[in-house]
Design a protein around this motif. Sequence first.
Motif, PDB file in Angstrom:
ATOM      1  N   GLU A 182      64.794  11.717  19.411  1.00 54.93           N
ATOM      2  CA  GLU A 182      63.582  10.990  19.788  1.00 54.93           C
ATOM      3  C   GLU A 182      63.032  11.506  21.122  1.00 54.93           C
ATOM      4  O   GLU A 182      61.837  11.782  21.265  1.00 54.93           O
ATOM      5  N   LEU A 183      63.897  11.646  22.108  1.00 53.04           N
ATOM      6  CA  LEU A 183      63.498  12.150  23.418  1.00 53.04           C
ATOM      7  C   LEU A 183      62.959  13.572  23.323  1.00 53.04           C
ATOM      8  O   LEU A 183      61.883  13.877  23.848  1.00 53.04           O
ATOM      9  N   LEU A 184      63.694  14.446  22.640  1.00 53.64           N
ATOM     10  CA  LEU A 184      63.299  15.850  22.600  1.00 53.64           C
ATOM     11  C   LEU A 184      62.023  16.063  21.805  1.00 53.64           C
ATOM     12  O   LEU A 184      61.187  16.889  22.185  1.00 53.64           O
ATOM     13  N   VAL A 185      61.831  15.328  20.716  1.00 49.41           N
ATOM     14  CA  VAL A 185      60.576  15.430  19.962  1.00 49.41           C
ATOM     15  C   VAL A 185      59.413  15.033  20.861  1.00 49.41           C
ATOM     16  O   VAL A 185      58.382  15.717  20.905  1.00 49.41           O
ATOM     17  N   SER A 186      59.565  13.951  21.581  1.00 46.39           N
ATOM     18  CA  SER A 186      58.502  13.500  22.481  1.00 46.39           C
ATOM     19  C   SER A 186      58.166  14.575  23.506  1.00 46.39           C
ATOM     20  O   SER A 186      56.989  14.869  23.761  1.00 46.39           O
TER      21      SER A 186
END
Length: 150
Positions: free
Chosen positions: A53-57
């Motif tokens: 979730e963090l890296l996609v963002s």
Amino acid sequence: MSTHERVGHGADRLRVVGRRDFPGVARSAGAARKWVVELLHAQMAAETLETAELLVSEVVTNAILHSDSAGPGGLITVRVGLSGDLVHIEVVDDGSAVNVPAIRTTDDDGLSGRGLSWVDRLAVTWGADRGDEVGGVVWFRLPRDGSATF
């Protein structure tokens, strides 16, 4: 097959589980993050899902800020694949004549510039590709079981 049509960048036996286009606007980072979480919630450990979730963002935000995708009609494409013990996520943008993905040196007080540093630290592996037909692609892989590999 062009880079734009495939998911994997060398990963064998990768099963594509999702592909979605988002407009090149700021709110797309949140929409992409939500879509990936919904797509993968039953496929991977909770701690890995949080990392995804963090890296996609971060990667989608970078694509919007630093590529031609932010222009009129610009798109960001997020593709997700699974391979045994790994999840592979890639973000395709419209490319840029002046910017290439790179880890930046930041100071402790800086409010930006850490996105690819986090990808580098948290992903099993990652990379960035450019092509005339595709634009830019930043991809990363995470362990599905939540095991730390860094």
